[in-house]
Design a protein around this motif. Structure first.
Motif, PDB file in Angstrom:
ATOM      1  N   GLY A   1     -21.923   7.817 -12.701  1.00 58.84           N
ATOM      2  CA  GLY A   1     -21.747   6.582 -11.921  1.00 58.84           C
ATOM      3  C   GLY A   1     -20.302   6.109 -11.952  1.00 58.84           C
ATOM      4  N   VAL A   2     -19.675   6.218 -13.125  1.00 56.72           N
ATOM      5  CA  VAL A   2     -18.264   5.827 -13.241  1.00 56.72           C
ATOM      6  C   VAL A   2     -17.411   6.767 -12.378  1.00 56.72           C
ATOM      7  N   GLU A   3     -17.769   8.050 -12.374  1.00 59.45           N
ATOM      8  CA  GLU A   3     -17.005   9.019 -11.570  1.00 59.45           C
ATOM      9  C   GLU A   3     -17.085   8.666 -10.073  1.00 59.45           C
ATOM     10  N   ASP A   4     -18.267   8.308  -9.590  1.00 65.55           N
ATOM     11  CA  ASP A   4     -18.398   7.922  -8.175  1.00 65.55           C
ATOM     12  C   ASP A   4     -17.487   6.732  -7.860  1.00 65.55           C
ATOM     13  N   PHE A   5     -17.483   5.781  -8.791  1.00 66.24           N
ATOM     14  CA  PHE A   5     -16.655   4.577  -8.634  1.00 66.24           C
ATOM     15  C   PHE A   5     -15.164   4.974  -8.674  1.00 66.24           C
ATOM     16  N   ARG A   6     -14.816   5.843  -9.621  1.00 58.96           N
ATOM     17  CA  ARG A   6     -13.406   6.261  -9.750  1.00 58.96           C
ATOM     18  C   ARG A   6     -12.938   6.979  -8.482  1.00 58.96           C
ATOM     19  N   LEU A   7     -13.812   7.797  -7.893  1.00 55.64           N
ATOM     20  CA  LEU A   7     -13.407   8.530  -6.689  1.00 55.64           C
ATOM     21  C   LEU A   7     -13.081   7.565  -5.546  1.00 55.64           C
ATOM     22  N   LYS A   8     -13.849   6.472  -5.450  1.00 56.35           N
ATOM     23  CA  LYS A   8     -13.564   5.465  -4.406  1.00 56.35           C
ATOM     24  C   LYS A   8     -12.219   4.799  -4.675  1.00 56.35           C
ATOM     25  N   TYR A   9     -11.990   4.479  -5.950  1.00 58.24           N
ATOM     26  CA  TYR A   9     -10.710   3.853  -6.338  1.00 58.24           C
ATOM     27  C   TYR A   9      -9.540   4.796  -6.021  1.00 58.24           C
ATOM     28  N   VAL A  10      -9.664   6.050  -6.413  1.00 59.39           N
ATOM     29  CA  VAL A  10      -8.584   7.021  -6.216  1.00 59.39           C
ATOM     30  C   VAL A  10      -8.311   7.222  -4.718  1.00 59.39           C
ATOM     31  N   LYS A  11      -9.376   7.255  -3.916  1.00 53.63           N
ATOM     32  CA  LYS A  11      -9.208   7.420  -2.458  1.00 53.63           C
ATOM     33  C   LYS A  11      -8.419   6.240  -1.885  1.00 53.63           C
ATOM     34  N   MET A  12      -8.793   5.039  -2.322  1.00 59.24           N
ATOM     35  CA  MET A  12      -8.074   3.854  -1.837  1.00 59.24           C
ATOM     36  C   MET A  12      -6.611   3.923  -2.275  1.00 59.24           C
ATOM     37  N   ILE A  13      -6.361   4.223  -3.534  1.00 62.65           N
ATOM     38  CA  ILE A  13      -4.993   4.249  -4.064  1.00 62.65           C
ATOM     39  C   ILE A  13      -4.130   5.290  -3.352  1.00 62.65           C
ATOM     40  N   TYR A  14      -4.651   6.487  -3.181  1.00 64.04           N
ATOM     41  CA  TYR A  14      -3.821   7.580  -2.658  1.00 64.04           C
ATOM     42  C   TYR A  14      -3.843   7.710  -1.135  1.00 64.04           C
ATOM     43  N   GLN A  15      -4.926   7.206  -0.489  1.00 69.19           N
ATOM     44  CA  GLN A  15      -5.009   7.448   0.956  1.00 69.19           C
ATOM     45  C   GLN A  15      -5.025   6.191   1.803  1.00 69.19           C
ATOM     46  N   GLU A  16      -5.417   5.055   1.194  1.00 71.90           N
ATOM     47  CA  GLU A  16      -5.654   3.882   2.057  1.00 71.90           C
ATOM     48  C   GLU A  16      -5.072   2.611   1.480  1.00 71.90           C
ATOM     49  N   TYR A  17      -4.091   2.736   0.590  1.00 73.14           N
ATOM     50  CA  TYR A  17      -3.644   1.540  -0.134  1.00 73.14           C
ATOM     51  C   TYR A  17      -3.201   0.432   0.826  1.00 73.14           C
ATOM     52  N   ASP A  18      -2.340   0.780   1.756  1.00 72.91           N
ATOM     53  CA  ASP A  18      -1.778  -0.263   2.632  1.00 72.91           C
ATOM     54  C   ASP A  18      -2.805  -0.830   3.602  1.00 72.91           C
ATOM     55  N   THR A  19      -3.678   0.021   4.086  1.00 73.99           N
ATOM     56  CA  THR A  19      -4.632  -0.447   5.101  1.00 73.99           C
ATOM     57  C   THR A  19      -5.974  -0.865   4.503  1.00 73.99           C
ATOM     58  N   GLY A  20      -6.328  -0.316   3.321  1.00 75.16           N
ATOM     59  CA  GLY A  20      -7.705  -0.499   2.827  1.00 75.16           C
ATOM     60  C   GLY A  20      -7.853  -1.308   1.563  1.00 75.16           C
ATOM     61  N   LYS A  21      -6.725  -1.736   0.952  1.00 69.89           N
ATOM     62  CA  LYS A  21      -6.815  -2.411  -0.342  1.00 69.89           C
ATOM     63  C   LYS A  21      -7.662  -3.704  -0.273  1.00 69.89           C
ATOM     64  N   ASP A  22      -7.419  -4.523   0.743  1.00 69.54           N
ATOM     65  CA  ASP A  22      -8.125  -5.810   0.807  1.00 69.54           C
ATOM     66  C   ASP A  22      -9.627  -5.614   0.995  1.00 69.54           C
TER      67      ASP A  22
END
Ligand code: GTS
Length: 209
Positions: free
Chosen positions: A97-118
């Protein structure tokens, strides 16, 4: 004395945050081999990594890749994998479960930070509430049973990252808030989090946090 462990990784917390916190809390020492990106790009080390990625973890002659496999290995060795088979299965479930959560975090950080952070921050309660419910039900301060497991270290590390992303994100989750406070106050964890070795490392490789 440095133990049998060596971590080979980039100069970030990233996927080694949880396992470093775990080693520190278990009173273990380890050696760090820091790989810089230009060196990595030459490909020599990459070609020796089973999946072409870091972290690499050495325990004597045993060489491991995959951060969650490393956590599980340490869980088995340091009695942090539940008290019996049933608890071990629950620890595995929580770690996944933590891994699923981490993957979402990592995707936001590396691929969508500027557009998806909020949007990510707005949606965070829908991920946090699952862990809140498990902690509230277990009532011991740990995800499973009555002592820390590798899943706790994994969740704790990821929550620390989220508190940097949004300092108020745990405000409506009392069990998660108390979990972070209690884990942070464990003397060996506190000493590690206060160390230069920890503080000098950025959370992520692209400088976003
Ligand atoms: N599932 C792997 C794990 O959990 O260890 C993922 C490892 C991974 O993504 N490693 C990245 C890597 O080696 C670095 S980081 O995302 O952990 O910071 N990237 C370099 C490359 O060439 O793929």
């Amino acid at each position: 004395m440095v133990g049998p462990y060596t971590i080979t990784y980039f100069a970030v917390r990233g996927r080694c945050g949880a396992l470093r916190i775990m080693l520190a809390d278990q009173g273990q020492e380890w050696k760090e081999v820091v790989v810089d990106f230009p060196e990595w790009m030459k490909g020599t080390l990459k070609s020796t990594c089973v999946f072409g990625q870091l972290p690499k973890f050495q325990d004597g002659d045993l060489v491991l890749f995959q951060s969650n496999a490393i956590l599980r290995h340490l869980g088995r060795k340091h009695d942090a994998y539940g008290k019996d088979g049933d608890e071990a299965a629950l620890v595995d479930m929580m770690c996944d479960g933590v891994e699923d959560f981490r993957l979402k975090y990592v995707k936001m950080i590396y691929q969508e930070y500027d557009t998806g952070k909020d949007t990510y921050i707005k949606d965070l309660p829908n991920h946090l509430d699952k862990f809140e419910a498990v902690l509230a039900k277990n009532k011991t301060g740990f995800l499973v049973g009555n002592k820390s497991s590798f899943a706790d270290y994994n969740l704790f590390d990821l929550l620390l990252n989220h508190l940097v992303l949004s300092s108020t994100c745990l405000d409506s989750f009392p069990s998660l808030k108390s979990f972070v406070e209690k884990m942070s106050a464990r003397p060996k964890i506190k000493a590690f989090l206060d160390s230069e070795a920890y503080k000098k490392l950025p959370i992520n490789g692209n400088g976003k946090q």
